[in-house]
Design a protein around this motif. Structure first.
Motif, PDB file in Angstrom:
ATOM      1  N   GLU A 178       0.821  -1.205   0.000  1.00 38.74           N
ATOM      2  CA  GLU A 178       0.000   0.000   0.000  1.00 38.74           C
ATOM      3  C   GLU A 178       0.857   1.258   0.000  1.00 38.74           C
ATOM      4  O   GLU A 178       0.440   2.313  -0.490  1.00 38.74           O
ATOM      5  N   ALA A 179       2.075   1.145   0.541  1.00 38.20           N
ATOM      6  CA  ALA A 179       2.999   2.284   0.532  1.00 38.20           C
ATOM      7  C   ALA A 179       3.842   2.311  -0.754  1.00 38.20           C
ATOM      8  O   ALA A 179       4.767   3.120  -0.881  1.00 38.20           O
ATOM      9  N   LYS A 180       3.532   1.421  -1.675  1.00 37.48           N
ATOM     10  CA  LYS A 180       4.209   1.297  -2.969  1.00 37.48           C
ATOM     11  C   LYS A 180       5.676   0.893  -2.831  1.00 37.48           C
ATOM     12  O   LYS A 180       6.498   1.202  -3.694  1.00 37.48           O
ATOM     13  N   LEU A 181       5.968   0.178  -1.769  1.00 34.14           N
ATOM     14  CA  LEU A 181       7.312  -0.385  -1.586  1.00 34.14           C
ATOM     15  C   LEU A 181       7.275  -1.818  -2.120  1.00 34.14           C
ATOM     16  O   LEU A 181       7.394  -2.799  -1.375  1.00 34.14           O
ATOM     17  N   TYR A 182       7.079  -1.946  -3.420  1.00 32.96           N
ATOM     18  CA  TYR A 182       6.755  -3.232  -4.025  1.00 32.96           C
ATOM     19  C   TYR A 182       7.885  -4.253  -3.909  1.00 32.96           C
ATOM     20  O   TYR A 182       7.635  -5.438  -3.655  1.00 32.96           O
ATOM     21  N   ASP A 183       9.110  -3.812  -4.104  1.00 32.78           N
ATOM     22  CA  ASP A 183      10.228  -4.753  -4.010  1.00 32.78           C
ATOM     23  C   ASP A 183      10.353  -5.309  -2.597  1.00 32.78           C
ATOM     24  O   ASP A 183      10.593  -6.508  -2.400  1.00 32.78           O
ATOM     25  N   ARG A 184      10.179  -4.439  -1.617  1.00 33.41           N
ATOM     26  CA  ARG A 184      10.259  -4.897  -0.229  1.00 33.41           C
ATOM     27  C   ARG A 184       9.114  -5.840   0.097  1.00 33.41           C
ATOM     28  O   ARG A 184       9.286  -6.839   0.810  1.00 33.41           O
ATOM     29  N   ALA A 185       7.929  -5.538  -0.405  1.00 33.07           N
ATOM     30  CA  ALA A 185       6.771  -6.402  -0.174  1.00 33.07           C
ATOM     31  C   ALA A 185       6.997  -7.783  -0.789  1.00 33.07           C
ATOM     32  O   ALA A 185       6.672  -8.811  -0.179  1.00 33.07           O
ATOM     33  N   ALA A 186       7.557  -7.800  -2.004  1.00 32.99           N
ATOM     34  CA  ALA A 186       7.834  -9.074  -2.666  1.00 32.99           C
ATOM     35  C   ALA A 186       8.845  -9.889  -1.875  1.00 32.99           C
ATOM     36  O   ALA A 186       8.681 -11.106  -1.685  1.00 32.99           O
ATOM     37  N   ASP A 187       9.886  -9.237  -1.391  1.00 36.57           N
ATOM     38  CA  ASP A 187      10.907  -9.935  -0.605  1.00 36.57           C
ATOM     39  C   ASP A 187      10.315 -10.492   0.697  1.00 36.57           C
ATOM     40  O   ASP A 187      10.639 -11.616   1.110  1.00 36.57           O
ATOM     41  N   THR A 188       9.441  -9.720   1.324  1.00 34.35           N
ATOM     42  CA  THR A 188       8.812 -10.177   2.569  1.00 34.35           C
ATOM     43  C   THR A 188       7.934 -11.391   2.307  1.00 34.35           C
ATOM     44  O   THR A 188       7.939 -12.360   3.086  1.00 34.35           O
ATOM     45  N   LEU A 189       7.191 -11.342   1.210  1.00 33.21           N
ATOM     46  CA  LEU A 189       6.314 -12.469   0.866  1.00 33.21           C
ATOM     47  C   LEU A 189       7.122 -13.732   0.590  1.00 33.21           C
ATOM     48  O   LEU A 189       6.737 -14.834   0.999  1.00 33.21           O
ATOM     49  N   ILE A 190       8.233 -13.580  -0.072  1.00 31.54           N
ATOM     50  CA  ILE A 190       9.104 -14.727  -0.350  1.00 31.54           C
ATOM     51  C   ILE A 190       9.650 -15.302   0.962  1.00 31.54           C
ATOM     52  O   ILE A 190       9.719 -16.522   1.136  1.00 31.54           O
ATOM     53  N   GLU A 191      10.043 -14.420   1.878  1.00 35.71           N
ATOM     54  CA  GLU A 191      10.530 -14.877   3.189  1.00 35.71           C
ATOM     55  C   GLU A 191       9.489 -15.761   3.877  1.00 35.71           C
ATOM     56  O   GLU A 191       9.802 -16.817   4.415  1.00 35.71           O
ATOM     57  N   VAL A 192       8.231 -15.315   3.849  1.00 35.49           N
ATOM     58  CA  VAL A 192       7.158 -16.062   4.499  1.00 35.49           C
ATOM     59  C   VAL A 192       6.949 -17.407   3.817  1.00 35.49           C
ATOM     60  O   VAL A 192       6.836 -18.449   4.478  1.00 35.49           O
TER      61      VAL A 192
END
Length: 400
Positions: A344-358
């Motif tokens: 939602e904060a448009k930090l898409y790369d960070r969001a993708a990395d977090t999702l991969i971690e999970v």
């Protein structure tokens, strides 16, 4: 995948078999010929009732699913289907007193140890081992409970109640609400004789969560609030277990209030939870549920996300440190909230990395969560190729 009911029986069998089981493997497991499996998947000829039963058993499902009358859980592996069937059998057979063991059931000490393993395995999200442990405690414990008196019966009642609660939570995670409620009903029957108000509070916390997952938000708030009022502590005098359960129930109420877009109530409940956590001073676990400063902080992040305060959520997350002792599932549930806030904060790369971690940390658990799909759709607006790559990495279909 097309509408399940619109598929042919053969396509349903092939889908249920999946890539982890060959046609020969299915034939061997079902005790039928390879030719029968091949004809079945090609929709050549009619399957007898006996063949349907054998195929359903080998696929760890029901005949109704093969016939299109029921829909299978999306993304559920064959091993997880087997675990769910084992869990269902344990919950219902134990309630009916149907145990076919030949030897003497395990002792109270052995069942208590198995219960401790249930708790640890649940928070790791290992459903195969978990269902086996739950089955052992419920089936053997129910027999032992019927024979016991005095202190042993009281302790066995607590062990069984807690194990039914874990069975209920596991069933709900796997999308089986009716089974979850059946297990919780058995827990309630046992807790009536326990005289343990905190054990009752755990059951109510589980019921609140089931209501929340079932979109019955008003009931979720009411159950948590009612249970909390029964054990409301004096913060200067109350024992630690009471503070822990009260804080846990306040979190349940706050989360539910946030889901009905009620920030005033959510903040009020959350402040009570923070007060209890501060009084505890450290994270603790009781009756298989955990609470403390870390839990209050991570849940505050999720509540901010639910209320649309994504900037606040990320600020809270930046100040939150996750201890190594934090259970795997709690840690990853929190990370999904963070990933959504990052999107939602448009930090898409960070969001993708977090999702991969999970996905890599809890590969089976993540398949049964709704948030990865929501996050995937957000990321797909930027790059569908990236989302498909994430899907392959974590084994979860994030977009069609």
């Amino acid at each position: 995948m097309s509408n399940w009911a619109d598929l042919t029986n053969g396509k349903r069998i092939k889908h249920l078999r999946g890539s982890d089981l060959t046609q020969q493997g299915l034939a061997d497991a079902a005790g039928v010929s390879l030719a029968l499996v091949q004809k079945a998947e090609q929709d050549r000829g009619e399957l007898s009732v006996g063949s349907l039963l054998r195929l359903a058993s080998a696929l760890k499902t029901d005949v109704a699913v093969i016939l299109g009358q029921q829909t299978p859980r999306r993304g559920m592996s064959r091993d997880t289907r087997a675990a769910l069937r084992r869990l269902s059998d344990a919950v219902h057979d134990s309630a009916l007193g149907d145990w076919d063991g030949i030897e003497e059931p395990s002792t109270l000490a052995e069942l208590s140890t198995a219960h401790d393993r249930v708790c640890a395995t649940y928070w790791r999200g290992e459903y195969g081992e978990l269902s086996e442990l739950i089955a052992k405690v419920l089936l053997e414990g129910s027999v032992r409970y019927g024979q016991a008196t005095g202190y042993e019966r009281e302790r066995l009642g607590s062990v069984l109640t807690s194990t039914y609660q874990f069975a209920s939570s596991t069933a709900m995670l796997l999308g089986q609400r009716d089974l979850a409620l059946s297990a919780l009903t058995s827990a309630r029957h046992l807790e009536e004789n326990s005289g343990d108000a905190l054990l009752v509070a755990v059951t109510e916390s589980t019921l609140s969560w089931i209501h929340l997952r079932s979109a019955k938000v008003r009931q979720a708030v009411a159950v948590a609030e009612r249970a909390a009022s029964r054990i409301e502590p004096s913060f200067s005098k109350s024992p630690r277990p009471q503070l822990l359960m009260y804080g846990r129930l306040m979190i349940a109420a706050a989360v539910a209030a946030s889901r009905r877009d009620d920030p005033v109530s959510a903040d009020d409940y959350l402040s009570q939870a923070h007060a209890a956590a501060a009084r505890l001073g450290r994270d603790e676990m009781l009756y298989g549920t955990h609470f403390g400063p870390t839990f209050a902080n991570t849940e505050a992040v999720g509540i901010a996300v639910a209320l649309g305060n994504h900037g606040k959520a990320l600020k809270l997350a930046a100040r939150t440190e996750l201890p190594r002792s934090m259970p795997k599932l709690a840690r990853n549930r929190y990370k999904l909230d963070v990933a959504l806030a990052q999107c939602e904060a448009k930090l898409y790369d960070r969001a993708a990395d977090t999702l991969i971690e999970v996905g890599r940390d809890a590969p089976e658990w993540v398949k049964h969560q709704a948030l990865p799909g929501v996050i995937g759709k957000r990321l797909a607006k930027v790059s569908t190729a990236r989302v498909r790559n994430i899907s392959e990495l974590i084994g979860v279909p994030l977009i069609a």
